[in-house]
Design an enzyme around this catalytic site. Structure first.
Site, PDB file in Angstrom:
ATOM      1  N   ASP A 224       0.975  -0.865   0.051  1.00 45.06           N
ATOM      2  CA  ASP A 224      -0.531   0.388  -0.212  1.00 45.06           C
ATOM      3  C   ASP A 224       0.808   1.646  -0.505  1.00 45.06           C
ATOM      4  O   ASP A 224       2.038   1.331   0.562  1.00 45.06           O
ATOM      5  CB  ASP A 224      -0.550   0.047   0.967  1.00 45.06           C
ATOM      6  N   ASP A 379     -13.526  -3.447  -0.979  1.00 42.59           N
ATOM      7  CA  ASP A 379     -13.083  -3.359   0.145  1.00 42.59           C
ATOM      8  C   ASP A 379     -14.158  -3.824   1.401  1.00 42.59           C
ATOM      9  O   ASP A 379     -15.068  -2.428   0.937  1.00 42.59           O
ATOM     10  CB  ASP A 379     -12.345  -2.008   0.421  1.00 42.59           C
TER      11      ASP A 379
END
Ligand code: 1PR
Length: 523
Positions: A224, A379
């Site tokens: 990330d 998500d």
């Protein structure tokens, strides 16, 4: 000097980089004459058969290519560069291929996930100089929905099993072409490329060639990435998506170095997620493109990039298409792009109107670059209900009851990195995205992210049972046993982790050692 046939449709940079890393000079073909005068020609095909042949025809490359092939000089075709040699493909009925090999290209007609994505073995049918130094039990990276069917079995160099036995490479004299990607197959792939480039090598047949090959489960390292408060682009990691600790963005190091480390440690794939991509437009965030360019110079496994892939209007009113963003990512070295927030909005629109627009990022990118190039990153977080009838979403019965003892839950999709929950469940999202052309699902879980508690098996099972495209299980890995669990109790084809790798708590090699003998993996 290697002549390199790049017809401009996707990531061929990695093939270019792989050849250069072996010390060869590469010249990109710019005219038909460059093909005719080449001494060794490499043709890495990507995208779709029809658009590839359209471009080759427009550039008047087909006839010179045929002449080159007939001359018997060394040729290496990769993926569509193999399929192009045939007479035609089910992918583009009526479109003629180069026709150097008699036979056609057919779509997989099997019960397994299509595309066939991942690392699989080779059943070697005849000696070749490209096998020098290989043991025969190596795995190579495949990503395709179609496979070649030559009329003459004598051309077959290797076969591979995936629901059926299909031809994974051919050799006719100096003409070699592989369905798999040597440039994405780590050190074994580089060895094979090196053997092709050294045209004087001995013909050999490796001793450990597999009779039946098996697709490996993949271990994916995820980075990330975002800019921290000092303005540096860093690898960070959240706990349930909160990447700040005492107000400061966690910093696990520089993306290029970390990706390199994971490649060397045996990651089967590397994913970069530009986690603030929803607010910073990627084409204005050039460092991410540079990260890809640098990484693809020495990381020879597939690279996925996500974050900010959507249509966008800049402050000067210029309109960009998601396809342009994706194209820039592919040119910079990505093999796949991952779409998060935009996928949710696209599916909401689809459910409102009952059809796709044909213009969405998922549809456009998959049309141009192929389904395998489009990953949907979901998500979701759990929302508990007391009964399945309480909501209109796809609900599952759970063995982990809610705070009030609720026995059911649904998985709510979110956008903008979990900041905004939507009236859409993850199972429906995955199903509609598959219909629209997505090739893979990256299934995160906000509740589990960074917790080390293990993957949310109920979520992963529900989604992987509901779609026929591969699912990458993500979020929550804390121990080697969690990988075993997710591969044996769900249909997930890959498992992704971040925190345990960044913190060096569980190295990739330890995961693979644990899985060895229990689950098919690439060692
Ligand atoms: O919405 O298309 O712009 O894409 C943004 C992308 O960034 C999405 O793929 C989204 O998942 C990701 N993202 C956004 N915010 C965050 C955050 O953490 N605040 N990261 C974020 C998502 C989840 C995983 C993580 C696994 C494994 N990260 O990628 O790496 O949960 O972690 P673990 O092994 O440590 O548990 P768009």
């Amino acid at each position: 000097m290697i002549a390199f046939l790049d017809y401009g449709a996707g990531n061929v940079r990695s093939v270019f980089n792989a050849i250069e890393s072996l010390g060869e000079k590469v010249k990109v073909v710019e005219t038909a004459e460059d093909i005719l005068s080449a001494e060794r020609l490499v043709f890495p095909g990507v995208g779709a058969f029809g658009s590839m042949m359209d471009i080759l025809n427009e550039k008047n490359y087909v006839e010179p290519l045929r002449d080159y092939l007939n001359s018997g000089r060394p040729f290496l075709g990769i993926c569509l560069g193999l399929q192009a040699l045939f007479e035609g493909s089910e992918e583009a009925p009526g479109v003629r291929g180069v026709g150097f090999v008699s036979g056609t290209v057919k779509r997989f007609d099997i019960d397994l996930s299509v595309p066939h994505i991942g690392w699989n073995g080779l059943n070697i049918k005849k000696p070749s100089r490209i096998f020098t130094g290989l043991g025969g039990d190596e795995k190579f990276y495949f990503v395709h929905s179609y496979h070649v069917v030559p009329e003459d079995g004598g051309a077959v160099l290797t076969t591979t099993d995936y629901g059926c036995e299909f031809v994974s490479s051919i050799q006719i004299g100096n003409i070699i072409a592989t369905q798999f990607h040597p440039e994405k197959s780590g050190s074994s792939g580089l060895q094979l490329l090196k053997n092709f480039l050294e045209t004087s090598g001995e013909q050999s047949i490796p001793v450990r060639s597999a009779q039946t090959t098996r697709l490996a489960k993949r271990i994916v390292a995820c980075l990330d990435v975002r800019t921290n408060d000092q303005g540096d682009l860093v690898v960070t990691k959240g706990d349930q998506y909160d990447v700040r600790e005492k107000g400061v963005v966690r910093n696990f190091g520089m993306p290029v170095e970390l990706a390199r480390r994971y490649y060397q440690e045996g990651a089967d794939e590397i994913t970069f997620l530009n986690i603030t991509g929803f607010r910073d437009f990627p084409l204005e965030d050039m460092p991410m493109l540079e990260v890809l360019r640098q990484t693809s110079k020495n990381v020879f496994v597939p690279l996925t990039i996500g974050g900010g892939i959507r249509d966008y209007r800049d402050k000067n009113g210029r309109q960009y298409k998601a396809l342009e963003v994706a194209s820039e990512y592919f040119r910079s070295g990505a093999d796949k792009v991952s779409i998060g927030s935009d996928a949710v909005l696209i599916v909401e629109e689809y459910l409102r109107t009952g059809q796709g627009t044909g213009q969405s990022s998922i549809e456009e990118i998959s049309r141009v670059y192929g389904n395998q190039a489009v990953v949907i990153s979901i998500d979701p977080r759990r929302v508990y209900v007391t009964s399945p009838d309480e909501v209109k979403h796809q609900v599952i019965e759970t063995t982990i009851p809610g705070p009030k003892g609720e026995a059911y839950c649904w998985y709510q999709c979110t956008i903008k990195g979990g900041r905004e929950g939507r009236e859409l469940d993850a199972i429906t999202l995955a199903q509609v995205c598959e219909k629209l052309g997505a090739g893979e699902i990256l299934l995160n879980c906000i509740d589990r992210d960074g917790t080390n508690l293990g993957f949310d098996l109920e979520l992963i099972k529900a989604v992987s049972d509901a779609v026929s495209i591969p699912v990458i299980a993500s979020s929550g890995a804390g121990r080697v046993e969690h990988f075993h669990e997710v591969f044996t109790r769900t249909e997930a084809e890959s498992a992704l982790a971040a925190g345990i790798f960044h913190r060096k708590e569980v190295p990739i090699a330890e995961v693979k050692n644990y899985l060895k003998g229990k689950v098919e993996i690439r060692q």
